[in-house]
Design a protein around this motif. Sequence first.
Motif, PDB file in Angstrom:
ATOM      1  N   LYS A  22     -15.508  -9.420  31.335  1.00  0.00           N
ATOM      2  CA  LYS A  22     -14.506  -9.568  30.371  1.00  0.00           C
ATOM      3  C   LYS A  22     -13.329 -10.154  31.378  1.00  0.00           C
ATOM      4  O   LYS A  22     -12.501 -10.948  31.147  1.00  0.00           O
ATOM      5  CB  LYS A  22     -14.011  -8.366  29.873  1.00  0.00           C
ATOM      6  CG  LYS A  22     -13.012  -8.449  28.742  1.00  0.00           C
ATOM      7  CD  LYS A  22     -13.681  -8.172  27.469  1.00  0.00           C
ATOM      8  CE  LYS A  22     -12.444  -8.548  26.533  1.00  0.00           C
ATOM      9  NZ  LYS A  22     -12.690  -8.282  25.136  1.00  0.00           N
ATOM     10  N   CYS A  23     -13.297  -9.358  32.707  1.00  0.00           N
ATOM     11  CA  CYS A  23     -12.083 -10.008  33.378  1.00  0.00           C
ATOM     12  C   CYS A  23     -12.253 -11.425  33.786  1.00  0.00           C
ATOM     13  O   CYS A  23     -11.211 -12.187  33.753  1.00  0.00           O
ATOM     14  CB  CYS A  23     -11.692  -9.020  34.677  1.00  0.00           C
ATOM     15  SG  CYS A  23     -10.699  -7.718  33.980  1.00  0.00           S
ATOM     16  N   MET A  24     -13.422 -11.650  34.326  1.00  0.00           N
ATOM     17  CA  MET A  24     -13.733 -12.854  34.724  1.00  0.00           C
ATOM     18  C   MET A  24     -13.648 -14.038  33.625  1.00  0.00           C
ATOM     19  O   MET A  24     -13.067 -15.157  33.561  1.00  0.00           O
ATOM     20  CB  MET A  24     -15.241 -13.015  35.352  1.00  0.00           C
ATOM     21  CG  MET A  24     -15.703 -14.254  35.846  1.00  0.00           C
ATOM     22  SD  MET A  24     -14.871 -14.496  37.372  1.00  0.00           S
ATOM     23  CE  MET A  24     -15.870 -16.196  37.753  1.00  0.00           C
ATOM     24  N   ASP A  25     -13.828 -13.571  32.421  1.00  0.00           N
ATOM     25  CA  ASP A  25     -13.867 -14.533  31.234  1.00  0.00           C
ATOM     26  C   ASP A  25     -12.508 -14.835  30.793  1.00  0.00           C
ATOM     27  O   ASP A  25     -12.092 -16.004  30.694  1.00  0.00           O
ATOM     28  CB  ASP A  25     -14.487 -13.966  29.929  1.00  0.00           C
ATOM     29  CG  ASP A  25     -15.999 -13.838  30.167  1.00  0.00           C
ATOM     30  OD1 ASP A  25     -16.665 -14.534  31.122  1.00  0.00           O
ATOM     31  OD2 ASP A  25     -16.992 -13.382  29.420  1.00  0.00           O
ATOM     32  N   VAL A  26     -11.721 -13.532  31.047  1.00  0.00           N
ATOM     33  CA  VAL A  26     -10.104 -14.013  30.869  1.00  0.00           C
ATOM     34  C   VAL A  26      -9.377 -14.916  31.888  1.00  0.00           C
ATOM     35  O   VAL A  26      -8.679 -15.665  31.369  1.00  0.00           O
ATOM     36  CB  VAL A  26      -9.476 -12.511  30.500  1.00  0.00           C
ATOM     37  CG1 VAL A  26      -7.996 -12.697  30.624  1.00  0.00           C
ATOM     38  CG2 VAL A  26     -10.067 -11.711  29.239  1.00  0.00           C
ATOM     39  N   LEU A  27     -10.027 -14.434  32.948  1.00  0.00           N
ATOM     40  CA  LEU A  27      -9.109 -15.435  33.888  1.00  0.00           C
ATOM     41  C   LEU A  27      -9.446 -16.874  34.185  1.00  0.00           C
ATOM     42  O   LEU A  27      -8.795 -17.481  34.281  1.00  0.00           O
ATOM     43  CB  LEU A  27      -9.291 -14.547  35.210  1.00  0.00           C
ATOM     44  CG  LEU A  27      -8.746 -13.323  35.700  1.00  0.00           C
ATOM     45  CD1 LEU A  27      -9.376 -12.795  36.966  1.00  0.00           C
ATOM     46  CD2 LEU A  27      -7.184 -13.346  35.559  1.00  0.00           C
ATOM     47  N   THR A  28     -10.951 -16.965  33.586  1.00  0.00           N
ATOM     48  CA  THR A  28     -11.379 -18.136  33.546  1.00  0.00           C
ATOM     49  C   THR A  28     -10.660 -18.837  32.512  1.00  0.00           C
ATOM     50  O   THR A  28     -10.441 -20.354  32.466  1.00  0.00           O
ATOM     51  CB  THR A  28     -12.914 -18.108  33.229  1.00  0.00           C
ATOM     52  OG1 THR A  28     -13.589 -17.722  34.495  1.00  0.00           O
ATOM     53  CG2 THR A  28     -13.491 -19.525  33.252  1.00  0.00           C
ATOM     54  N   ALA A  29     -10.569 -18.339  31.498  1.00  0.00           N
ATOM     55  CA  ALA A  29     -10.068 -19.015  30.162  1.00  0.00           C
ATOM     56  C   ALA A  29      -8.551 -19.278  30.322  1.00  0.00           C
ATOM     57  O   ALA A  29      -7.894 -20.523  30.132  1.00  0.00           O
ATOM     58  CB  ALA A  29      -9.997 -18.213  29.166  1.00  0.00           C
ATOM     59  N   PHE A  30      -7.858 -18.421  31.137  1.00  0.00           N
ATOM     60  CA  PHE A  30      -6.231 -18.905  31.582  1.00  0.00           C
ATOM     61  C   PHE A  30      -6.263 -19.799  32.546  1.00  0.00           C
ATOM     62  O   PHE A  30      -5.385 -20.842  32.354  1.00  0.00           O
ATOM     63  CB  PHE A  30      -5.693 -17.316  31.968  1.00  0.00           C
ATOM     64  CG  PHE A  30      -4.236 -17.735  32.277  1.00  0.00           C
ATOM     65  CD1 PHE A  30      -3.192 -17.972  31.167  1.00  0.00           C
ATOM     66  CD2 PHE A  30      -3.382 -17.636  33.136  1.00  0.00           C
ATOM     67  CE1 PHE A  30      -2.087 -17.885  31.075  1.00  0.00           C
ATOM     68  CE2 PHE A  30      -2.253 -17.893  33.606  1.00  0.00           C
ATOM     69  CZ  PHE A  30      -1.367 -17.957  32.463  1.00  0.00           C
ATOM     70  N   TYR A  31      -6.930 -19.577  33.635  1.00  0.00           N
ATOM     71  CA  TYR A  31      -6.677 -20.444  35.000  1.00  0.00           C
ATOM     72  C   TYR A  31      -7.327 -21.753  34.827  1.00  0.00           C
ATOM     73  O   TYR A  31      -7.080 -22.911  35.470  1.00  0.00           O
ATOM     74  CB  TYR A  31      -6.793 -19.789  36.242  1.00  0.00           C
ATOM     75  CG  TYR A  31      -5.846 -18.639  36.336  1.00  0.00           C
ATOM     76  CD1 TYR A  31      -4.477 -18.899  36.843  1.00  0.00           C
ATOM     77  CD2 TYR A  31      -6.125 -17.194  36.161  1.00  0.00           C
ATOM     78  CE1 TYR A  31      -3.502 -18.108  37.015  1.00  0.00           C
ATOM     79  CE2 TYR A  31      -4.956 -16.404  36.370  1.00  0.00           C
ATOM     80  CZ  TYR A  31      -3.862 -16.768  36.845  1.00  0.00           C
ATOM     81  OH  TYR A  31      -2.695 -15.968  36.891  1.00  0.00           O
ATOM     82  N   TYR A  32      -8.533 -21.566  34.597  1.00  0.00           N
ATOM     83  CA  TYR A  32      -9.714 -22.927  34.574  1.00  0.00           C
ATOM     84  C   TYR A  32      -9.393 -23.661  33.165  1.00  0.00           C
ATOM     85  O   TYR A  32      -9.225 -24.907  33.229  1.00  0.00           O
ATOM     86  CB  TYR A  32     -11.097 -22.342  34.605  1.00  0.00           C
ATOM     87  CG  TYR A  32     -11.876 -23.437  35.036  1.00  0.00           C
ATOM     88  CD1 TYR A  32     -11.665 -24.326  36.080  1.00  0.00           C
ATOM     89  CD2 TYR A  32     -12.981 -23.859  33.971  1.00  0.00           C
ATOM     90  CE1 TYR A  32     -12.923 -25.477  35.954  1.00  0.00           C
ATOM     91  CE2 TYR A  32     -13.882 -25.026  33.935  1.00  0.00           C
ATOM     92  CZ  TYR A  32     -13.668 -25.610  35.223  1.00  0.00           C
ATOM     93  OH  TYR A  32     -14.800 -26.531  35.249  1.00  0.00           O
ATOM     94  N   ASP A  33      -9.698 -23.007  32.181  1.00  0.00           N
ATOM     95  CA  ASP A  33      -9.770 -23.852  30.834  1.00  0.00           C
ATOM     96  C   ASP A  33      -8.247 -24.137  30.323  1.00  0.00           C
ATOM     97  O   ASP A  33      -7.940 -24.812  29.264  1.00  0.00           O
ATOM     98  CB  ASP A  33     -10.468 -22.856  29.587  1.00  0.00           C
ATOM     99  CG  ASP A  33     -11.709 -22.915  30.152  1.00  0.00           C
ATOM    100  OD1 ASP A  33     -12.440 -23.332  30.771  1.00  0.00           O
ATOM    101  OD2 ASP A  33     -12.498 -21.563  29.589  1.00  0.00           O
ATOM    102  N   LYS A  34      -7.104 -23.106  30.903  1.00  0.00           N
ATOM    103  CA  LYS A  34      -5.830 -23.654  30.929  1.00  0.00           C
ATOM    104  C   LYS A  34      -5.542 -23.160  29.249  1.00  0.00           C
ATOM    105  O   LYS A  34      -4.855 -23.812  28.526  1.00  0.00           O
ATOM    106  CB  LYS A  34      -5.301 -25.071  31.048  1.00  0.00           C
ATOM    107  CG  LYS A  34      -5.776 -25.354  32.318  1.00  0.00           C
ATOM    108  CD  LYS A  34      -4.628 -25.203  33.246  1.00  0.00           C
ATOM    109  CE  LYS A  34      -4.827 -25.914  34.587  1.00  0.00           C
ATOM    110  NZ  LYS A  34      -4.941 -25.100  35.650  1.00  0.00           N
TER     111      LYS A  34
END
Length: 94
Positions: free
Chosen positions: A35-47
């Motif tokens: 879940k954390c990986m998904d949240v961080l990916t959404a914020f930092y990678y997917d912007k």
Amino acid sequence: VIMSAMEKEITTPSDLAPAPDEVKLMRFLMSAGKKCMDVLTAFYYDKLPLNDIARVFGYTSVRSATVQKYKCLEKVKSAVKEKSFGYEDFLESD
């Protein structure tokens, strides 16, 4: 964006900013959980903006999404500190 001929010829020396070792970095990010990986990916990678993250991940408010993102980053930082790694440990070695 249009680049001038001079800008196209400029290169960055490979030793200026070594690339991070993505495998090591991903291990620490994954240590925080899916879940954390998904949240961080959404914020930092997917912007994605935090209001979208709140909606997509089912948080009750933008504030809740912000707090969760912060907690996820703290988990990663804690894992890095626990292993006593520094920034240089994540750089690829030749």
